[in-house]
Enzyme design. Sequence first.
Site, PDB file in Angstrom:
ATOM      1  N   PHE A  10      32.829 -26.391 -22.501  1.00 12.00           N
ATOM      2  CA  PHE A  10      32.470 -25.366 -21.484  1.00 12.00           C
ATOM      3  C   PHE A  10      32.791 -24.170 -22.071  1.00 12.00           C
ATOM      4  O   PHE A  10      33.889 -23.667 -22.150  1.00 12.00           O
ATOM      5  CB  PHE A  10      33.199 -25.782 -20.174  1.00 12.00           C
ATOM      6  CG  PHE A  10      32.647 -24.725 -19.321  1.00 12.00           C
ATOM      7  CD1 PHE A  10      31.610 -24.730 -18.754  1.00 12.00           C
ATOM      8  CD2 PHE A  10      33.831 -23.668 -18.912  1.00 12.00           C
ATOM      9  CE1 PHE A  10      31.162 -23.848 -17.436  1.00 12.00           C
ATOM     10  CE2 PHE A  10      33.257 -22.655 -17.955  1.00 12.00           C
ATOM     11  CZ  PHE A  10      32.116 -22.728 -17.073  1.00 12.00           C
ATOM     12  N   GLY A  13      32.946 -17.287 -21.901  1.00  6.45           N
ATOM     13  CA  GLY A  13      33.158 -16.085 -22.479  1.00  6.45           C
ATOM     14  C   GLY A  13      32.196 -15.699 -23.784  1.00  6.45           C
ATOM     15  O   GLY A  13      31.094 -15.922 -23.556  1.00  6.45           O
ATOM     16  N   SER A  14      32.951 -15.390 -24.891  1.00 11.06           N
ATOM     17  CA  SER A  14      32.133 -15.031 -25.775  1.00 11.06           C
ATOM     18  C   SER A  14      31.184 -16.476 -26.323  1.00 11.06           C
ATOM     19  O   SER A  14      30.280 -16.169 -27.093  1.00 11.06           O
ATOM     20  CB  SER A  14      32.868 -14.631 -27.021  1.00 11.06           C
ATOM     21  OG  SER A  14      33.718 -15.422 -27.291  1.00 11.06           O
ATOM     22  N   GLU A  85      39.480 -19.566 -31.422  1.00 10.07           N
ATOM     23  CA  GLU A  85      40.063 -19.139 -29.959  1.00 10.07           C
ATOM     24  C   GLU A  85      41.597 -19.136 -30.235  1.00 10.07           C
ATOM     25  O   GLU A  85      42.403 -19.631 -29.368  1.00 10.07           O
ATOM     26  CB  GLU A  85      39.634 -20.260 -29.129  1.00 10.07           C
ATOM     27  CG  GLU A  85      38.172 -20.308 -28.835  1.00 10.07           C
ATOM     28  CD  GLU A  85      37.662 -19.017 -28.080  1.00 10.07           C
ATOM     29  OE1 GLU A  85      38.157 -18.420 -27.359  1.00 10.07           O
ATOM     30  OE2 GLU A  85      36.459 -18.767 -28.583  1.00 10.07           O
TER      31      GLU A  85
HETATM   32  C1  SIN Z   1      34.998 -18.918 -24.218  1.00  7.24           C
HETATM   33  O1  SIN Z   1      34.043 -18.174 -24.399  1.00  7.24           O
HETATM   34  O2  SIN Z   1      34.643 -19.954 -23.635  1.00  7.24           O
HETATM   35  C2  SIN Z   1      36.151 -18.745 -24.325  1.00  7.24           C
HETATM   36  C3  SIN Z   1      36.836 -17.237 -24.455  1.00  7.24           C
HETATM   37  C4  SIN Z   1      35.940 -16.544 -25.481  1.00  7.24           C
HETATM   38  O3  SIN Z   1      36.147 -16.856 -26.596  1.00  7.24           O
HETATM   39  O4  SIN Z   1      35.327 -15.203 -25.058  1.00  7.24           O
END
Ligand code: SIN
Length: 175
Positions: A10, A13-14, A85
């Site tokens: 899931f 964010g990015s 991450e």
């Molecule tokens: C995500 O996107 O699910 C984790 C947070 C991110 O990398 O911005």
Amino acid sequence: MDKTDLHWVFGYGSLIWRQDFPFLEARRAHIDGWQRRFWQGSHDHRGIETDPGRVVTLVPAQGEVCFGRAFLIEHDVFEHLDYREKNGYERKALDIHFDAGSSPGITYVAAVGNVAFLGDAPTHEIVAQIRRCHGPSGSNIDYVIELARALRALDIDDPHVFELETLLLAPIDRA
Ligand code: SIN
């Protein structure tokens, strides 16, 4: 391929808008009991060690639902995602819900209190920090704008993200 080699991840964010990893399928999805917040520091993507930017993490919130996009990946892809991450995020197992049905899956959560955690702050301070910060992956503002655009494309409402987007796009009041 054995079915157990496949996992739903899931993204909130990015991961929603920057896929530098292979996946077999992507679906709009949601998780229960979490909300998206710009409370995680970014020393390696949208800021630097001495001036971290702000990126999203998930914060536990009873009764809340967080919408995002889930990706079906092969197990080997975790190696890349764990590295991407790495700044405070850990894999967390949870149920991912789709428009029809649900599946056990994984998300990356930067837990409250991790080394890069910034937490809440007055909105004007969050906006000033995001305006100022840049890192190896680009400007912190672009992260917010890309995320807001991707959420809109998925027909997802998130007042926290859209408020920050609006304030960041407004002319700076120097009075
Ligand atoms: C995500 O996107 O699910 C984790 C947070 C991110 O990398 O911005």
